[in-house]
Design a protein around this motif. Sequence first.
Motif, PDB file in Angstrom:
ATOM      1  N   GLU A 176       0.821  -1.214   0.000  1.00  0.00           N
ATOM      2  CA  GLU A 176       0.000   0.000   0.000  1.00  0.00           C
ATOM      3  C   GLU A 176       0.853   1.261   0.000  1.00  0.00           C
ATOM      4  O   GLU A 176       0.497   2.255  -0.640  1.00  0.00           O
ATOM      5  CB  GLU A 176      -0.941  -0.001   1.212  1.00  0.00           C
ATOM      6  CG  GLU A 176      -1.976   1.093   1.176  1.00  0.00           C
ATOM      7  CD  GLU A 176      -2.915   1.000  -0.021  1.00  0.00           C
ATOM      8  OE1 GLU A 176      -3.273   2.061  -0.563  1.00  0.00           O
ATOM      9  OE2 GLU A 176      -3.273  -0.116  -0.415  1.00  0.00           O
TER      10      GLU A 176
ATOM     11  N   ARG B 270       2.039   1.752  -3.543  1.00  0.00           N
ATOM     12  CA  ARG B 270       0.916   2.181  -4.385  1.00  0.00           C
ATOM     13  C   ARG B 270       0.625   3.672  -4.145  1.00  0.00           C
ATOM     14  O   ARG B 270       0.419   4.430  -5.099  1.00  0.00           O
ATOM     15  CB  ARG B 270      -0.326   1.346  -4.120  1.00  0.00           C
ATOM     16  CG  ARG B 270      -1.468   1.683  -5.053  1.00  0.00           C
ATOM     17  CD  ARG B 270      -2.720   0.861  -4.832  1.00  0.00           C
ATOM     18  NE  ARG B 270      -2.447  -0.563  -4.984  1.00  0.00           N
ATOM     19  CZ  ARG B 270      -2.648  -1.461  -4.024  1.00  0.00           C
ATOM     20  NH1 ARG B 270      -3.135  -1.108  -2.862  1.00  0.00           N
ATOM     21  NH2 ARG B 270      -2.376  -2.726  -4.229  1.00  0.00           N
ATOM     22  N   THR B 271       0.637   4.079  -2.881  1.00  0.00           N
ATOM     23  CA  THR B 271       0.393   5.486  -2.556  1.00  0.00           C
ATOM     24  C   THR B 271       1.478   6.372  -3.150  1.00  0.00           C
ATOM     25  O   THR B 271       1.178   7.412  -3.751  1.00  0.00           O
ATOM     26  CB  THR B 271       0.326   5.677  -1.023  1.00  0.00           C
ATOM     27  OG1 THR B 271      -0.732   4.865  -0.513  1.00  0.00           O
ATOM     28  CG2 THR B 271       0.093   7.121  -0.650  1.00  0.00           C
TER      29      THR B 271
END
Length: 69
Positions: free
Chosen positions: A49, A52-53
Amino acid sequence: MSVNLSLLPADEKNKVELDKQASFLVWKLREAKSGPEEIVQQANQLVDEVERTWFMQSVEKYKRMMGIA
């Protein structure tokens, strides 16, 4: 000042790579060589995550720089 990227920790190297990929995909979008679905597909392949961020923040940064809404 120059920086030897090979001396960076692995997570920083990965951030540089994700930023490069984001830049390339936004350029392709601007040049009508691909659509936004390619950016979404690339983001969905990132399981971490945090990565991805970071990738999506880079995409937004390059969209602003290249004048893409």
